[in-house]
Design an enzyme around this catalytic site. Sequence first.
Site, PDB file in Angstrom:
ATOM      1  N   SER A 180       0.789  -1.232   0.000  1.00 19.12           N
ATOM      2  CA  SER A 180       0.000   0.000   0.000  1.00 19.12           C
ATOM      3  C   SER A 180       0.822   1.285   0.000  1.00 19.12           C
ATOM      4  O   SER A 180       0.316   2.329  -0.378  1.00 19.12           O
ATOM      5  CB  SER A 180      -0.956   0.003   1.196  1.00 19.12           C
ATOM      6  OG  SER A 180      -0.239  -0.154   2.398  1.00 19.12           O
ATOM      7  N   HIS A 208      -5.404  -3.903  -2.472  1.00 18.51           N
ATOM      8  CA  HIS A 208      -5.077  -2.883  -3.470  1.00 18.51           C
ATOM      9  C   HIS A 208      -4.998  -3.453  -4.881  1.00 18.51           C
ATOM     10  O   HIS A 208      -4.616  -2.744  -5.800  1.00 18.51           O
ATOM     11  CB  HIS A 208      -3.749  -2.199  -3.130  1.00 18.51           C
ATOM     12  CG  HIS A 208      -3.875  -1.263  -1.982  1.00 18.51           C
ATOM     13  ND1 HIS A 208      -4.396   0.005  -2.102  1.00 18.51           N
ATOM     14  CD2 HIS A 208      -3.600  -1.432  -0.666  1.00 18.51           C
ATOM     15  CE1 HIS A 208      -4.416   0.590  -0.920  1.00 18.51           C
ATOM     16  NE2 HIS A 208      -3.935  -0.257  -0.025  1.00 18.51           N
ATOM     17  N   LYS A 239     -11.691   0.159  -1.705  1.00 19.41           N
ATOM     18  CA  LYS A 239     -10.701   0.782  -2.592  1.00 19.41           C
ATOM     19  C   LYS A 239     -11.257   0.806  -4.023  1.00 19.41           C
ATOM     20  O   LYS A 239     -12.094   1.645  -4.307  1.00 19.41           O
ATOM     21  CB  LYS A 239      -9.364   0.080  -2.418  1.00 19.41           C
ATOM     22  CG  LYS A 239      -8.946   0.135  -0.920  1.00 19.41           C
ATOM     23  CD  LYS A 239      -7.574  -0.299  -0.646  1.00 19.41           C
ATOM     24  CE  LYS A 239      -7.314  -0.502   0.845  1.00 19.41           C
ATOM     25  NZ  LYS A 239      -7.476   0.693   1.668  1.00 19.41           N
TER      26      LYS A 239
HETATM   27  C1  PLP Z   1      -3.285  -3.928   2.304  1.00 19.07           C
HETATM   28  C2  PLP Z   1      -4.466  -3.429   3.074  1.00 19.07           C
HETATM   29  N1  PLP Z   1      -5.230  -4.326   3.732  1.00 19.07           N
HETATM   30  C3  PLP Z   1      -6.308  -3.938   4.427  1.00 19.07           C
HETATM   31  C4  PLP Z   1      -6.670  -2.606   4.506  1.00 19.07           C
HETATM   32  C5  PLP Z   1      -7.874  -2.207   5.298  1.00 19.07           C
HETATM   33  O1  PLP Z   1      -8.969  -2.035   4.430  1.00 19.07           O
HETATM   34  P1  PLP Z   1     -10.204  -1.118   4.810  1.00 19.07           P
HETATM   35  O2  PLP Z   1      -9.792   0.294   4.581  1.00 19.07           O
HETATM   36  O3  PLP Z   1     -11.271  -1.589   3.895  1.00 19.07           O
HETATM   37  O4  PLP Z   1     -10.537  -1.368   6.243  1.00 19.07           O
HETATM   38  C6  PLP Z   1      -5.932  -1.653   3.847  1.00 19.07           C
HETATM   39  C7  PLP Z   1      -6.348  -0.232   3.920  1.00 19.07           C
HETATM   40  O5  PLP Z   1      -5.655   0.707   3.950  1.00 19.07           O
HETATM   41  C8  PLP Z   1      -4.783  -2.066   3.115  1.00 19.07           C
HETATM   42  O6  PLP Z   1      -4.017  -1.161   2.494  1.00 19.07           O
END
Ligand code: PLP
Length: 392
Positions: A180, A208, A239
């Site tokens: 991310s 992502h 996302k």
């Molecule tokens: C790799 C990854 N997993 C999980 C999440 C968490 O997702 P959510 O924003 O839907 O709670 C994020 C969010 O930033 C992320 O970048």
Amino acid sequence: MAVLEHLEKKVRQLERRCLDHKIIPIEGAQGTRIMVEGRELIQLSANNYLGLTSHPRVREAARKALEEAGAGAGGVRVMAGTFDRTQALEQKLAAFKKTEAAVVFSAGYTTNLGVMSSIPDKGDIVLSDAYNHISILEGIRLSKAEMRSYNHNDMEDLERALAESQNYRQRIVVTDGVFSMDGDIAPLPEIVDLVEKYNAILIVDDSHSNGVFGENGRGTVDHFGLHDRVHIQVGTFSKAFGVMGGFVASSKIVCDYLMQHANSFIYSTAHPPSTTAACMAALDVVMDEPEILERLWDNTRFFRNGLKELGFDTGKSESPIIPVMVGDAKLASRFADHLYEAGLMCKSVAFPTVALGEARIRVIITAAHSHEEMEQALKIFERIGKDLKIVT
Ligand SMILES: Cc1ncc(COP(=O)(O)O)c(C=O)c1O
């Protein structure tokens, strides 16, 4: 009160070091242009890869469901009942991800908490990429398993960790599909080979990459053609799908297990019908309108090349997440402030979110950005980058 003084001290400390998160109120809808305190900014900071937050089909589905079924779910799924539309979403999702089953959680974050705290057990070890999302780490901390971090995307280090952990009952390897903060991709074919060699379990967080990589945006597992070789895929609707909610796509037994053992599934209220309907519509759009995904990649290439031509270092990005490397946290924060003043919404990211000395501006390009918006943004990057001597 002493406790509150302690908290205040910590908040002020972050502010002094320019490491505090600025909470910026936006008016109206999320999009490529947002209104902040009456001023229009070009949004370069949202994970809205396909621009679906405001897609007419997604909005209409949410509005219709709100009218038909009300504003809330009324409780957790195991107590208050599960909407049939939630089960329909899970079936649609499983078909999309080409897995036997899927289960929806309230957010991507709580999905990782649920998966990582309940699947690894006492006597197990989790081998986790050093750049994995914080929700994966927090989930592992809640489990009874041990954890070992391997160097980011370093297959020699992963193999060493697998070879040295043969005495554990079960070895679980977990990696983001796309990382991310750097926008690079996990080398899944090599990871899968190692996981099979050492008889481990593989979990891939494709938050992502769903909607971004693979056929119709099915994610990195599809991109690399590894459907039957990855045990558990995690994803989010927040996302590329533009809504919110997390999910697991896997075998039926894994999904059944999570519904019985993942506390973040069992003890957290289900999505309102409007959210579920919006997620369904977003999935339909992703399937029916592949030209949006093509536009995302055209825009990503255009903007990344534009930054590179200006002399910016965009790291190892292979995705619409484009880090503009700065190094020093204070300089990155100043850079972000100046970009903001000039009309761009993009944030600086520094330690501990990324490694010390690797502060950066994190840019996200979407399918919805126009060429005019991207050209305007590049001009602003050039002017301020030169002013601050980040580029010459
Ligand atoms: C790799 C990854 N997993 C999980 C999440 C968490 O997702 P959510 O924003 O839907 O709670 C994020 C969010 O930033 C992320 O970048």
